[in-house]
Scaffold this motif. Structure first.
Motif, PDB file in Angstrom:
ATOM      1  N   LYS A 283       0.878   9.098  -5.522  1.00 47.70           N
ATOM      2  CA  LYS A 283       0.251  10.070  -4.597  1.00 47.70           C
ATOM      3  C   LYS A 283      -0.226  11.307  -5.431  1.00 47.70           C
ATOM      4  O   LYS A 283      -1.050  11.882  -4.867  1.00 47.70           O
TER       5      LYS A 283
ATOM      6  N   LEU B 119      -3.994  10.601  -5.422  1.00 54.54           N
ATOM      7  CA  LEU B 119      -4.740  10.311  -4.428  1.00 54.54           C
ATOM      8  C   LEU B 119      -4.986  11.709  -3.579  1.00 54.54           C
ATOM      9  O   LEU B 119      -4.313  12.728  -3.534  1.00 54.54           O
TER      10      LEU B 119
ATOM     11  N   ASP C   7       2.148   6.663   6.739  1.00 53.01           N
ATOM     12  CA  ASP C   7       1.855   5.810   5.562  1.00 53.01           C
ATOM     13  C   ASP C   7       1.751   4.511   5.744  1.00 53.01           C
ATOM     14  O   ASP C   7       0.948   3.767   4.913  1.00 53.01           O
TER      15      ASP C   7
ATOM     16  N   ASP D  65      -6.987  -0.048   1.693  1.00 51.02           N
ATOM     17  CA  ASP D  65      -6.991   1.739   1.928  1.00 51.02           C
ATOM     18  C   ASP D  65      -8.155   2.081   0.821  1.00 51.02           C
ATOM     19  O   ASP D  65      -8.108   1.795  -0.288  1.00 51.02           O
TER      20      ASP D  65
ATOM     21  N   LEU E 191      -7.136   4.102  -2.361  1.00 46.74           N
ATOM     22  CA  LEU E 191      -6.283   3.489  -3.378  1.00 46.74           C
ATOM     23  C   LEU E 191      -7.454   2.355  -3.705  1.00 46.74           C
ATOM     24  O   LEU E 191      -7.068   2.213  -5.013  1.00 46.74           O
TER      25      LEU E 191
ATOM     26  N   LEU F  37       0.945  -1.123  -0.034  1.00 45.84           N
ATOM     27  CA  LEU F  37       0.065  -0.002  -0.028  1.00 45.84           C
ATOM     28  C   LEU F  37       0.840   1.288   0.146  1.00 45.84           C
ATOM     29  O   LEU F  37       0.716   2.189  -0.816  1.00 45.84           O
ATOM     30  N   SER F  38       1.858   1.243   0.873  1.00 48.58           N
ATOM     31  CA  SER F  38       2.860   2.405   0.791  1.00 48.58           C
ATOM     32  C   SER F  38       3.548   2.680  -0.343  1.00 48.58           C
ATOM     33  O   SER F  38       3.489   3.717  -0.822  1.00 48.58           O
TER      34      SER F  38
ATOM     35  N   ARG G  12       0.822   3.870  -2.877  1.00 53.23           N
ATOM     36  CA  ARG G  12       0.297   5.214  -2.504  1.00 53.23           C
ATOM     37  C   ARG G  12       1.459   6.056  -2.970  1.00 53.23           C
ATOM     38  O   ARG G  12       1.175   7.273  -3.442  1.00 53.23           O
TER      39      ARG G  12
END
Lengths: 190, 284
Positions: free
Chosen positions: A187, A190, B5, B12, B15, A179-180, A183
């Motif tokens: 980014k 988002l 994060d 998420d 996401l 997920l990190s 993301r």
């Protein structure tokens, strides 16, 4: 067909008892999820098609021995997971080793940024699919698998752990890193 | 990247929505059709390879053949069952009971042949001739019949007279047992084709009853008696001829009525027998 209120496990048991329609309902529920999981995992549409068909045929052939010991989605994605591992062992030894010895402490800085970063924001929406695919492609296999299982099948950490044959904490870690990274790659979206 | 994060949890929301917005991959329709067809084919009952017709019909045909064979054997046995079931009077050797016996028609017959018992017996086909011979001549006929159906029994024709029988008898002849005169019940039941199975046991019992005293009185061994009986049977004249000869003898002795009665019996027993001229002339 889509309105069938039976659970996945109930449908599978009905198919085991000889109701062909139950399998069709079940298939409709999972066809897109499984296919996307495979296509993102493989990155090869042709290979994804082959694996997709093979996995469903395994489901069909395993109906006689099916027991609802776990959720059907867990069973299905576990089969998919093992089928992928088998494929990697046969065709890409290095990927299989990556699966088996994937480190969980890789800092996110160790991974390169997405290669195709990015055009302007208005174009990024149009290129969303390509960017997500690229983001997923940048993930290590175990992390990508954990992310896809969570997204496609809605499986919990425990279920993903069961499907992949790992521990819950391992899945949690993989998913957190996945997920990190995604993301981070997306980014700007988002 | 900060610690915030790395949120724990499988998904998420932001996401996920982004991911789903981009997701458009679908399996090909051909793949769907192939998988669903395979799922239906897996449920179809597997067809057992069809056996050739001669293998499929082997069991029923063999069963039917066995049943038919059994039925045919049963019918054959039924149709070839004893054709003569006559009521015969068996006269057993009983010197002490001689007065009970009917008067013998055969000259020289021994009082040893005095009947003491009457039993109804079925006679098997092979014994018919002996039975008829018994009617006419009274010579060894019971022995012939019994020798066919039963274990060897004593033959009165050759069995030495028992000591007890010698006393009242004028002469213990080694002659065959005199013909027991047919009684009324004998004459009334000549039907040869009415086999009476229930009488078989009676005959067997009669044979035992006959053989036991005879053997006991004679003191001879069973094989010897059997051989003697067979010899007596083989040496006996044809029943018809002997019967006619008996009738002639009666006529010669002037017993016309008796001869006529015997002739009537003969004609009843042998309706197809062509009588000699002398019998025709006097029998009419």
């Amino acid at each position: 067909m889509a309105d069938d209120a039976r659970t996945d496990e109930g449908l599978m048991l009905a198919y085991q008892a000889g109701e062909a329609l139950a399998f069709e309902v079940l298939y409709q529920r999972y066809r897109t999820r499984l296919y996307r999981y495979l296509s993102h995992q493989c990155g090869d549409a042709k290979l994804a098609d082959d694996l997709y068909q093979d996995i469903w045929l395994r489901i069909v052939n395993a109906r006689a021995d099916y027991e609802p010991l776990a959720k059907f989605s867990t069973w299905l994605f576990r089969i998919a997971h093992h089928r992928l591992i088998d494929h990697y062992r046969r065709n890409a030894r290095e990927k299989a080793l990556l699966w088996e010895s994937a480190g969980e402490e890789n800092p996110i800085e160790d991974f390169p940024a997405p290669a195709n970063l990015t055009p302007p924001a208005q174009l990024e929406r149009l290129q969303l699919k390509a960017r997500i695919n690229a983001a997923l492609a940048e993930l290590p296999e175990p992390q990508r698998e954990a992310f896809l299982m969570a997204e496609e099948s809605g499986m919990s950490l425990e279920e993903i752990a069961t499907a992949t044959g790992t521990g819950r904490e391992t899945v949690k870690s993989r998913l957190r890193y996945a997920l990190s990274k995604i993301r981070y790659s997306l980014k700007d979206l988002l | 990247m900060t610690e915030s994060d790395l949120k724990p949890g499988p998904r998420d929301p932001g996401l996920s929505s982004l991911y789903r917005a981009s997701a458009g991959d679908e399996p090909p329709a051909a793949l769907d059709a192939a998988i669903l067809a395979a799922s239906r084919a897996a449920l179809a009952p597997k067809r057992v390879p069809r056996l050739p017709w001669w293998k499929r019909l082997a069991v029923p045909v063999s069963l039917a053949a066995s049943a038919m064979l059994a039925v045919m054997l049963s019918l054959t046995m039924e149709r070839n069952a004893p054709q003569v079931a006559e009521t015969v009077t068996v006269k057993k050797s009983a010197p002490a009971a001689a007065p009970v016996a009917e008067p013998s028609l055969v000259p020289g017959s021994s009082p040893l042949t005095a009947p003491v018992a009457k039993e109804t017996l079925p006679v098997q086909p092979a014994a018919v001739r002996a039975e008829k011979q018994e009617r006419m001549t009274g010579k060894a006929a019971p022995l012939a019949r019994d020798s066919v159906m039963l274990p060897p029994i004593s033959a009165p024709a050759t069995v030495p007279a028992p000591p007890a029988a010698a006393a009242p008898a004028p002469a213990p002849m080694p002659a065959p047992m005199p013909a027991p005169m047919p009684t009324e019940d004998r004459l009334a039941a000549p039907a040869p084709s009415t086999g009476k199975l229930e009488n078989r046991a009676t005959e067997r019992g009669r044979a035992d009853a006959m053989s036991a005293p005879a053997a006991a009185s004679a003191g001879a061994s069973a094989p010897a008696l059997e051989a003697t009986a067979k010899r007596a049977i083989s040496e006996s004249p044809r029943p018809e001829t002997a019967w006619l000869e008996e009738i002639r003898q009666l006529r010669r002795e002037g017993k016309i009525e008796e001869a006529a009665r015997r002739l009537a019996e003969f004609r009843q027993a042998y309706p197809s027998y062509v009588l000699p001229e002398d019998m025709k002339s006097s029998g009419k």
